[in-house]
Design an enzyme around this catalytic site. Structure first.
Site, PDB file in Angstrom:
ATOM      1  CD1 TRP A  14      -2.258  -1.967   0.240  1.00 54.13           C
ATOM      2  CD2 TRP A  14      -3.293  -0.896   1.914  1.00 54.13           C
ATOM      3  NE1 TRP A  14      -3.469  -2.587   0.448  1.00 54.13           N
ATOM      4  CE2 TRP A  14      -4.128  -1.947   1.470  1.00 54.13           C
ATOM      5  CE3 TRP A  14      -3.740  -0.104   2.968  1.00 54.13           C
ATOM      6  CZ2 TRP A  14      -5.371  -2.215   2.032  1.00 54.13           C
ATOM      7  CZ3 TRP A  14      -4.976  -0.364   3.536  1.00 54.13           C
ATOM      8  CH2 TRP A  14      -5.785  -1.409   3.071  1.00 54.13           C
ATOM      9  CD  GLU A 166       8.402  -4.008  -7.082  1.00 59.33           C
ATOM     10  OE1 GLU A 166       7.187  -4.180  -7.181  1.00 59.33           O
ATOM     11  OE2 GLU A 166       8.912  -3.169  -6.324  1.00 59.33           O
ATOM     12  CB  SER A 211       2.560  -1.000 -14.263  1.00 58.00           C
ATOM     13  OG  SER A 211       3.025   0.307 -13.938  1.00 58.00           O
ATOM     14  N   GLY A 232       1.461  -2.558  -6.247  1.00 62.71           N
ATOM     15  CA  GLY A 232       1.303  -1.294  -5.539  1.00 62.71           C
ATOM     16  C   GLY A 232      -0.106  -0.762  -5.727  1.00 62.71           C
ATOM     17  N   GLY A 233      -0.251   0.188  -6.664  1.00 62.49           N
ATOM     18  CA  GLY A 233      -1.525   0.892  -6.879  1.00 62.49           C
ATOM     19  C   GLY A 233      -2.743  -0.007  -6.927  1.00 62.49           C
TER      20      GLY A 233
HETATM   21  P1  PGA Z   1       2.813  -0.415  -8.835  1.00 56.17           P
HETATM   22  O1  PGA Z   1       3.926  -0.538  -7.699  1.00 56.17           O
HETATM   23  O2  PGA Z   1       2.059  -1.698  -8.883  1.00 56.17           O
HETATM   24  O3  PGA Z   1       1.948   0.750  -8.392  1.00 56.17           O
HETATM   25  O4  PGA Z   1       3.522  -0.133 -10.117  1.00 56.17           O
HETATM   26  C1  PGA Z   1       4.630  -1.736  -7.520  1.00 56.17           C
HETATM   27  C2  PGA Z   1       5.596  -1.619  -6.380  1.00 56.17           C
HETATM   28  O5  PGA Z   1       6.208  -0.562  -6.201  1.00 56.17           O
HETATM   29  O6  PGA Z   1       5.784  -2.579  -5.623  1.00 56.17           O
END
Ligand code: PGA
Length: 253
Positions: A14, A166, A211, A232-233
């Site tokens: 988060w 990542e 992403s 993340g998002g």
């Molecule tokens: P994201 O972030 O899914 O918003 O691209 C991934 C992360 O930083 O772990």
């Protein structure tokens, strides 16, 4: 439901998002956890204790977003692995690129944090990934191999280690590398782990992050050597997070 060490792992990070009202998303996750995958949610530290209560006996695990390498002491604002464990966490993310870039965390610091996680009996999710410039310069494999080599302790506890690949340019941008690029990097990381630790390393899960969303999760999660995702998002909404987790197709399905 029980999970073995090698169930696919879907982790929600988060980051610095979520007030008390966001705990409703945790309750929504528990109401319908995705079957056959292990799920972890990493809310901000202020929500860990309440999140733990909301999770109840759900199979969804709780994780921290970072830990200090020491167990306790004069480190204002920091949280130790032992404190995360005490708050009900089973996992901790270390070496996220946002911390490496914004806070200057080196591979050596990340390695110390992995040791701290293991000392507290947490599973460390160790993030690695190249920048756009490094990829364009043809350095991506070398950079990531080196991060893996230097960020991990010399002796392995395979069931307590997860790697998250990542690529920095994919985080929060909506851009992802090609599926070929992802598969090649995961194979490279798998080979590097094998060089370091031999057969033992085959039980280390390698997640992809950057992403991931419901529309691309199915293709990414079913690539060879992709054993889950760090999100993340799209983890902020329970419905999207669950949709991503449900994209994993089991070989015997
Ligand atoms: P994201 O972030 O899914 O918003 O691209 C991934 C992360 O930083 O772990």
């Amino acid at each position: 439901m029980t999970f073995d060490d090698f169930s696919p792992l879907i982790v929600g990070n988060w980051k610095m998002n979520g007030l008390q009202a966001a705990l409703g998303e945790i309750s929504a996750l528990c109401a319908k956890p995705a079957l056959g995958v292990e799920m972890v949610v990493c809310p901000p530290a202020t929500l860990l204790a309440s999140a733990r209560i909301r999770l109840g006996d759900s199979p969804i695990a709780l994780g921290g977003q970072d830990c200090h390498e020491k167990a306790s002491g004069p480190f204002t604002g920091s949280i130790s692995a032992e404190m995360l464990k005490d708050a009900g966490c089973l996992y901790v993310i270390v070496g996220h690129s946002e911390r490496r870039t914004l806070l200057g965390e080196t591979d050596a610091i990340v390695q110390a944090k992995v040791c701290a996680a293991w000392r507290a009996d947490l599973t460390a999710i160790v993030c690695v990934g190249e920048t756009r410039q490094q990829r364009e310069a043809g350095e991506a494999f070398a950079v990531v191999r080196e991060q893996v080599r230097r960020s991990l302790p010399p002796s392995l506890t395979p069931e307590r280690l997860v790697i998250a690949y990542e690529p920095v340019f994919a985080i929060g941008t909506g851009l992802t590398p090609t599926l070929d690029d992802i598969a090649q990097m995961h194979a490279e990381i798998r080979a590097q782990l094998h060089t370091m630790w031999g057969e033992k390393s085959t039980r280390v899960r390698i997640l992809y992050g950057g992403s991931v969303k419901p529309s691309n999760a199915g293709a990414i999660l079913n690539l060879p050597n992709v054993n889950g995702a760090l999100i993340g998002g799209a983890s902020l909404k329970a419905s999207e997070f669950l949709e991503i987790a449900a994209s994993y197709k089991h070989v015997d399905a």
